[in-house]
Scaffold this motif. Structure first.
Motif, PDB file in Angstrom:
ATOM      1  N   HIS A 210       0.849  -1.193   0.000  1.00 39.63           N
ATOM      2  CA  HIS A 210       0.000   0.000   0.000  1.00 39.63           C
ATOM      3  C   HIS A 210       0.887   1.246   0.000  1.00 39.63           C
ATOM      4  O   HIS A 210       1.680   1.448   0.921  1.00 39.63           O
ATOM      5  CB  HIS A 210      -0.891   0.025   1.240  1.00 39.63           C
ATOM      6  N   ILE A 211       0.751   2.075  -1.042  1.00 41.62           N
ATOM      7  CA  ILE A 211       1.469   3.348  -1.118  1.00 41.62           C
ATOM      8  C   ILE A 211       0.419   4.450  -1.041  1.00 41.62           C
ATOM      9  O   ILE A 211      -0.412   4.590  -1.951  1.00 41.62           O
ATOM     10  CB  ILE A 211       2.286   3.458  -2.419  1.00 41.62           C
ATOM     11  N   GLU A 212       0.471   5.241   0.053  1.00 40.95           N
ATOM     12  CA  GLU A 212      -0.615   6.170   0.348  1.00 40.95           C
ATOM     13  C   GLU A 212      -0.056   7.574   0.607  1.00 40.95           C
ATOM     14  O   GLU A 212       0.724   7.760   1.543  1.00 40.95           O
ATOM     15  CB  GLU A 212      -1.397   5.698   1.572  1.00 40.95           C
ATOM     16  N   PRO A 213      -0.444   8.559  -0.206  1.00 42.54           N
ATOM     17  CA  PRO A 213       0.048   9.928  -0.001  1.00 42.54           C
ATOM     18  C   PRO A 213      -0.850  10.707   0.963  1.00 42.54           C
ATOM     19  O   PRO A 213      -2.081  10.606   0.919  1.00 42.54           O
ATOM     20  CB  PRO A 213      -0.021  10.516  -1.411  1.00 42.54           C
ATOM     21  N   PHE A 214      -0.221  11.491   1.836  1.00 39.03           N
ATOM     22  CA  PHE A 214      -0.946  12.388   2.731  1.00 39.03           C
ATOM     23  C   PHE A 214      -0.351  13.791   2.597  1.00 39.03           C
ATOM     24  O   PHE A 214       0.559  14.012   1.807  1.00 39.03           O
ATOM     25  CB  PHE A 214      -0.874  11.878   4.169  1.00 39.03           C
ATOM     26  N   ARG A 215      -0.849  14.737   3.387  1.00 33.90           N
ATOM     27  CA  ARG A 215      -0.450  16.134   3.217  1.00 33.90           C
ATOM     28  C   ARG A 215       1.067  16.330   3.328  1.00 33.90           C
ATOM     29  O   ARG A 215       1.695  16.969   2.513  1.00 33.90           O
ATOM     30  CB  ARG A 215      -1.164  17.018   4.234  1.00 33.90           C
ATOM     31  N   GLN A 216       1.676  15.793   4.385  1.00 30.75           N
ATOM     32  CA  GLN A 216       3.085  16.027   4.637  1.00 30.75           C
ATOM     33  C   GLN A 216       3.946  14.768   4.578  1.00 30.75           C
ATOM     34  O   GLN A 216       5.124  14.815   4.908  1.00 30.75           O
ATOM     35  CB  GLN A 216       3.261  16.687   6.021  1.00 30.75           C
ATOM     36  N   GLU A 217       3.358  13.639   4.207  1.00 32.79           N
ATOM     37  CA  GLU A 217       4.128  12.401   4.234  1.00 32.79           C
ATOM     38  C   GLU A 217       3.555  11.382   3.270  1.00 32.79           C
ATOM     39  O   GLU A 217       2.461  11.571   2.722  1.00 32.79           O
ATOM     40  CB  GLU A 217       4.142  11.815   5.653  1.00 32.79           C
ATOM     41  N   VAL A 218       4.297  10.321   3.093  1.00 34.08           N
ATOM     42  CA  VAL A 218       3.846   9.179   2.298  1.00 34.08           C
ATOM     43  C   VAL A 218       3.925   7.941   3.175  1.00 34.08           C
ATOM     44  O   VAL A 218       4.931   7.709   3.845  1.00 34.08           O
ATOM     45  CB  VAL A 218       4.712   8.990   1.034  1.00 34.08           C
ATOM     46  N   SER A 219       2.857   7.173   3.190  1.00 37.14           N
ATOM     47  CA  SER A 219       2.828   5.936   3.974  1.00 37.14           C
ATOM     48  C   SER A 219       3.063   4.753   3.039  1.00 37.14           C
ATOM     49  O   SER A 219       2.415   4.628   2.003  1.00 37.14           O
ATOM     50  CB  SER A 219       1.470   5.794   4.679  1.00 37.14           C
ATOM     51  N   LEU A 220       4.012   3.901   3.421  1.00 37.82           N
ATOM     52  CA  LEU A 220       4.264   2.650   2.699  1.00 37.82           C
ATOM     53  C   LEU A 220       4.012   1.511   3.668  1.00 37.82           C
ATOM     54  O   LEU A 220       4.670   1.418   4.709  1.00 37.82           O
ATOM     55  CB  LEU A 220       5.695   2.608   2.174  1.00 37.82           C
ATOM     56  N   ARG A 221       3.037   0.677   3.343  1.00 30.71           N
ATOM     57  CA  ARG A 221       2.665  -0.403   4.262  1.00 30.71           C
ATOM     58  C   ARG A 221       2.593  -1.732   3.513  1.00 30.71           C
ATOM     59  O   ARG A 221       2.256  -1.788   2.332  1.00 30.71           O
ATOM     60  CB  ARG A 221       1.315  -0.111   4.930  1.00 30.71           C
ATOM     61  N   TYR A 222       2.909  -2.813   4.257  1.00 34.00           N
ATOM     62  CA  TYR A 222       2.829  -4.172   3.727  1.00 34.00           C
ATOM     63  C   TYR A 222       1.767  -4.947   4.504  1.00 34.00           C
ATOM     64  O   TYR A 222       1.700  -4.847   5.734  1.00 34.00           O
ATOM     65  CB  TYR A 222       4.170  -4.902   3.876  1.00 34.00           C
TER      66      TYR A 222
END
Length: 720
Positions: A210-222
């Motif tokens: 899962h590659i998820e963009p937010f306002r100030q960061e990017v979340s990478l989750r497995y």
């Protein structure tokens, strides 16, 4: 000529008498003709393990030897050493004291290299030795698994320019430079970064990225074993999110210009000799595109023995899949492993003598010798139309990915009635509900009874990590008694195991998943109940009395076998899955979980609140939206009196049974002149009285406020 460290190792081997001079001679010649050092050659040839070589060197050079897995590293130390320096010189900083840095390396550093590091960092260097794989693992853990690649991109080492500016696309009105973006997506470092993301997912056994963009960061989750975990990546990855997504789109032949609409694609990649099928889905968000990558091996070895079936269930499966005709439905929610079970069944009967055709949405795995059809709704190829075409191809066995509507169900049933074996899935919570689901969508009961051979419900549960598994001696006795009661065994036979958490399982205590099953065979007795349009609960109750093992019971068997934990079983099964093995009522009372599960029960309420055995009026009705068909007057308010009551729950009588798990709107009327106490309650136990003419209903209060609980508890105290 040998370098200093090679000479030191040679002398150490001679001093210890570990190898003869003659045996070392060919390796010495290889060192002189190649760029390798003596240690690398001995390790590569399998003469000595790396740890032994490094310990010899450490002893000879009077250096410390470290096991990095057991060596804590202060975050402040990591923050003071740039990742590009650590990765370039292949060391991990361990500690900084005054002006001296201790660095772990896999081979002693030359004086020249130490001087270079001293010049760039301003620290004197103390060397410690550690195994190379432990150094690489420590770098992943502390800097993030793609830190070196991101460091090189940021510094422009790979392209000779500064890419961050072109990488920082925004979704807030700026026009993108598509040409630059495409160029960046094809850059070797971006390609390597995306490959590292996929490789790390594969190594960690992830099923989704899962590659998820937010306002100030990017979340990478497995997603690993069904649970999402954050990937350890440097925060700088947010500067390259659009380049990463563009690279993924290029891999899957998607439109890199289109950011406003969802897109779906696929790609095939090779990772460590394993070919993976990637299903890629993008979705627009206010801060960029969110991407999910499903990882599927293109070839899998399917085996009934590895599904998690108990021996009796294995025998049933073998009999079912060898039948010449009929339908076998596998039921469960999305992500419960239904497709894997169906593929395993097909693999078991896939022979040259059988023609097997599947229609799926999407095709999850490729199977040799099986004709697989992909549903394409946009051109009118749905399950129903595909099924009609399949019949003209003379199949023996058909798999329908899912029965979603009456038309598909009718065709599948008629195919089964004309001499074909059909496998399919339904989205229902248990096996018996599959019958009512087919009837609800419009299939005639006589067709269901005539065509279906079995309904198989399943769920996936996580397995305890074998490397850190231990017996939990602090399990509440109530939990053991509940499990023993449902399995009709002694409480002393119940043992509960857990995983402490270790490096092998990423400190989760779990490694892999297996399935629990509930198999409802449609025999003559069940057919009669289908003809009579009996409810799912009635069919299930009869099946249990005739020996059917419920999902919860199968889960408890895996708990006492040391395969999983009680929390895993309870999380994936509902209260209705509890076995009525005691024969006293519809269901046994809910088990009491240890504190880590965060569960409450009526048993715990007994310990907290005082209980009054006097009669108090209670009014109740079923909370709106619940289906308890067959219970007359369920929607109307009922009046009863309590047998006992506390601020946590109550026991009262009713003329009609209520399914365990039913939510009630309740009004308790204590004789204190302050009006009724209103709240929601959940049915946790039902027992028959006087031959089934009345029932005892036990409930626990759900949303009673603290003030209401205090009022009810004070009233009970005054009455005692």
């Amino acid at each position: 000529m040998l370098k200093k460290n090679d000479v030191v190792l040679y002398e150490a081997l001679m001093d210890k008498g570990l190898v003869s001079k003659e045996a070392l001679e060919p390796f010495i010649k290889e060192v002189e003709t190649t760029q390798s050092n003596l240690g690398q050659i001995l390790i590569k040839r399998g003469i000595f393990p790396e740890r032994d070589i490094l310990m010899l060197l450490a002893e000879k050079l009077k250096m410390p030897f470290l096991t990095l897995r057991d060596t804590p590293i202060d975050r402040k130390v990591i923050d003071r050493i740039p990742v590009k320096i650590a990765t370039y010189y292949r060391f991990i900083p361990i500690a900084i004291k005054d002006k001296t840095m201790t660095a772990a390396v896999s081979w002693p550093m030359d004086i020249k290299i130490q001087d270079e590091i001293r010049t760039q960092l301003g620290y004197d260097i103390e060397i410690a030795l550690a195994c190379e794989d432990e150094i690489l693992e420590a770098m992943k853990k502390n800097y993030g698994f793609a830190a070196d690649t991101l460091g090189r991109i940021t510094s422009g080492a790979s392209t000779g320019k500064t890419p961050p500016a072109s990488a920082r696309e925004t979704s807030q009105g700026k026009v993108e430079d598509i040409e630059k973006l495409t160029e960046l997506a094809e850059d070797a470092s971006i390609i390597k970064l995306v490959n590292q993301i996929i490789l790390e997912a594969y190594k960690k056994r992830a099923t989704d990225i899962h590659i998820e963009p937010f306002r100030q960061e990017v979340s990478l989750r497995y997603r690993i074993d069904g649970i999402l975990y954050d990937a350890n990546v440097p925060p700088e990855i947010k500067n390259f999110i659009n380049a990463i997504i563009s690279r993924i789109k290029i891999m899957s032949n998607l439109n890199i210009v289109e950011h406003r609409l969802p897109q779906d694609g696929r790609a095939v990649v090779k990772v460590q000799d394993q070919v993976l099928d990637l299903r890629i889905s993008t979705m627009p968000t206010p801060y960029g595109e969110s991407v999910v990558i499903r990882i599927l091996p293109t070839q899998m070895l399917f085996s009934l023995a590895k599904l998690g079936l108990a021996k009796p269930d294995m025998v049933l499966f073998e009999k079912l899949i060898q039948k010449p005709h009929g339908i076998i439905f596998v039921t469960g929610p999305t992500g419960s492993g239904k497709t894997t079970t169906l593929y395993t069944c097909l693999s078991r009967i896939n022979t040259k003598e059988r023609k097997i055709i599947t229609i799926e949405d999407p095709i999850e795995y490729e199977m040799s010798g099986v004709i697989q059809i992909q549903v394409m709704s946009e051109i009118g190829l749905d399950f129903a139309r595909g099924l009609r075409s399949i019949l003209r191809h003379d199949p023996d066995v058909i798999m329908v990915g899912e029965v979603r509507d009456r038309e598909t169900a009718d065709i599948a049933i008629r195919v089964a009635l004309t001499g074909h074996l059909v496998f399919s899935t339904l989205h229902t919570n248990d096996a018996a509900s599959g019958i009512t689901r087919l009837v609800d969508i419009g299939v005639e009961p006589y067709l269901v009874a005539s065509s279906v051979e079995a309904f198989i419900a399943q769920r996936l549960i996580r397995l305890i990590c074998p490397d850190c598994k231990h017996e939990d001696k602090a399990v509440p006795p109530e939990l053991k008694e509940s499990i023993a009661r449902e399995l009709n065994i002694k409480a002393s036979e119940v043992k509960v195991f857990r995983g402490k958490g270790c490096a092998n399982c990423n400190h989760t205590g779990f490694w892999g998943r297996t399935a629990i099953y509930e198999i409802l065979l449609v025999d003559d007795t069940i057919k009669d109940m289908i003809f009579k349009k009996a409810s799912a609960s009635q069919i299930k109750k009869l099946s249990i009395s005739r020996g059917m093992r419920t999902l919860r019971q199968d889960g408890w068997n895996k708990v006492i076998a040391g395969m999983t934990t009680p929390e895993e079983v309870i999380n994936v099964t509902s209260a209705e899955d509890e076995a009525g093995s005691s024969g006293r009522g519809t269901m046994a009372s809910s088990p009491i979980l240890p504190d880590v599960a965060g569960q409450a029960s009526t048993e715990s309420d007994r310990r907290i609140y005082r209980r009054l055995d006097n009669k108090i009026n209670v009014r109740y009705k079923v909370f709106k939206g619940q289906d308890i068909s067959g219970k007359k007057g369920a929607a109307a308010e009922q009046l009863s009196v309590t047998k006992n009551i506390s601020a946590g729950g109550s026991l009262f009588t009713s003329d009609e049974p209520l399914p365990v798990g039913t939510i009630l709107e309740m009004a308790v009327e204590p004789h204190d002149g302050k009006g009724p106490v209103e709240c929601l309650a959940r049915v946790v136990r039902v027992e028959e009285l006087r031959g089934g003419k009345s029932f005892e209903i036990a409930v626990c209060f759900l949303d009673m406020t603290s003030a209401q609980k205090a009022r009810l508890d004070n009233y009970i105290s005054n009455e005692l």
